[in-house]
Design a protein around this motif. Structure first.
Motif, short mmCIF file in Angstrom:
data_model
loop_
_atom_site.label_atom_id
_atom_site.label_comp_id
_atom_site.label_asym_id
_atom_site.label_seq_id
_atom_site.Cartn_x
_atom_site.Cartn_y
_atom_site.Cartn_z
N PRO A 94 0.81 -1.23 0.00
CA PRO A 94 0.00 0.00 0.00
C PRO A 94 0.84 1.28 0.00
CG PRO A 94 -0.84 -1.56 1.61
CD PRO A 94 0.48 -2.11 1.13
N THR A 95 2.07 1.18 0.45
CA THR A 95 2.95 2.36 0.51
C THR A 95 3.71 2.60 -0.79
OG1 THR A 95 4.67 0.97 1.49
CG2 THR A 95 3.26 2.22 3.01
N ASP A 96 3.52 1.73 -1.78
CA ASP A 96 4.23 1.88 -3.06
C ASP A 96 3.89 3.22 -3.72
OD1 ASP A 96 5.31 -0.62 -2.75
OD2 ASP A 96 4.04 -1.60 -4.24
N LEU A 97 4.88 3.78 -4.40
CA LEU A 97 4.66 4.98 -5.21
C LEU A 97 4.98 4.63 -6.66
CD1 LEU A 97 4.19 8.03 -5.67
CD2 LEU A 97 6.63 8.37 -5.22
N ASP A 116 -5.42 3.13 -8.62
CA ASP A 116 -6.50 3.16 -7.63
C ASP A 116 -6.96 1.74 -7.32
OD1 ASP A 116 -6.43 5.88 -7.40
OD2 ASP A 116 -8.26 6.25 -8.55
N LYS A 117 -7.08 0.93 -8.36
CA LYS A 117 -7.50 -0.46 -8.17
C LYS A 117 -6.45 -1.25 -7.39
CE LYS A 117 -9.38 -4.42 -10.66
NZ LYS A 117 -9.87 -4.93 -11.98
N LEU A 118 -5.18 -0.94 -7.65
CA LEU A 118 -4.10 -1.62 -6.93
C LEU A 118 -3.96 -1.12 -5.50
CD1 LEU A 118 -1.36 -1.53 -9.72
CD2 LEU A 118 -2.58 -3.57 -8.92
N GLY A 119 -4.50 0.08 -5.23
CA GLY A 119 -4.41 0.66 -3.90
C GLY A 119 -3.05 1.24 -3.59
N VAL A 120 -2.39 1.80 -4.61
CA VAL A 120 -1.06 2.40 -4.42
C VAL A 120 -1.09 3.87 -4.86
CG1 VAL A 120 0.13 0.20 -4.70
CG2 VAL A 120 -0.29 1.63 -6.71
N LYS A 121 -0.05 4.60 -4.50
CA LYS A 121 0.03 6.02 -4.82
C LYS A 121 0.56 6.24 -6.24
CE LYS A 121 1.12 6.86 0.04
NZ LYS A 121 2.16 7.32 0.99
N LEU A 122 0.19 7.37 -6.81
CA LEU A 122 0.62 7.68 -8.18
C LEU A 122 1.06 9.13 -8.33
CD1 LEU A 122 0.78 7.04 -11.29
CD2 LEU A 122 -1.59 7.85 -11.42
N ILE A 123 2.16 9.31 -9.01
CA ILE A 123 2.60 10.62 -9.49
C ILE A 123 2.83 10.46 -10.98
CG2 ILE A 123 4.37 12.41 -9.43
CD1 ILE A 123 2.66 12.28 -6.92
#
Length: 200
Positions: A94-97, A112-119
């Motif tokens: 969950p903390t992945d960027l 969003d489906k994976l539940g990870v952060k995105l830039i």
């Protein structure tokens, strides 16, 4: 925190390229609008007259020609979600960027489906215009340096152009589809680029 590039790293091959192909096949009228622009720019890009950043801004504008881009994006992922790399799905946290040059409008439904952060590159969905700079090469490393981020434990990318981020990480890995190897030593990278520039 673990940081990952998206295209050709945890997703294979390139999501934006596939999305454009998907939309052109889905909406043939794009051949007479969107594709004509890219075809006209292609020779200039090949000759180095048109820079990569400019070319990308034109590629990202495909949503400008779509009546319902959200539906096309949804349909794209329904067909291409299978291209997410299995090795990543096994270790994701969950903390992945995820940091990507591709537009946020395309990548965010999946992260969003994976539940990870995105830039990613911020692009207006209606106009297709880049809102800020493209999140590529120097843009990625500049963002990492400018933000108060936790230490990067592991970094994964398919491109040596991401070496600045690799140097900021405890561990870095170069991804070539299913092959994951330790990031080359900086001296090896420099030597490789010098070799290409040398003339005999």
């Amino acid at each position: 925190m673990n940081v990952y590039d998206f295209d050709k790293t945890i997703y294979y091959p390139d999501a934006m390229f596939q999305f454009c192909t998907f939309c052109v096949l889905r909406h043939p009228f794009l051949w007479f609008t969107y594709e004509l622009i890219l075809i006209g720019l292609a020779p200039l890009y090949a000759l180095g007259i048109v820079k990569e950043q400019y070319m990308l801004t034109k590629i990202y504008r495909i949503t400008k020609y779509l009546k319902h881009p959200e539906k096309d994006i949804q349909a794209f992922w329904k067909k291409h979600e299978k291209n997410m790399q299995e090795w990543y799905l096994k270790i994701k946290q969950p903390t992945d960027l995820i940091i990507s040059a591709s537009p946020t409008y395309l990548i965010k439904p999946m992260t969003d489906k994976l539940g990870v952060k995105l830039i990613a590159t911020e692009v207006d969905l209606k106009t297709g215009k880049v809102i800020k700079g493209i999140m590529k090469n120097q843009g990625k490393s500049r963002y990492i340096l400018d933000q108060d981020m936790p230490m990067i434990e592991n970094f994964y990318s398919d491109s040596l152009s991401d070496t600045p981020i690799a140097l900021l990480s405890e561990h870095a890995y170069l991804v070539k589809k299913d092959e994951i190897v330790p990031w080359p030593h900086i001296k090896d990278i420099i030597s490789k680029h010098l070799y290409k520039r040398m003339k005999y």
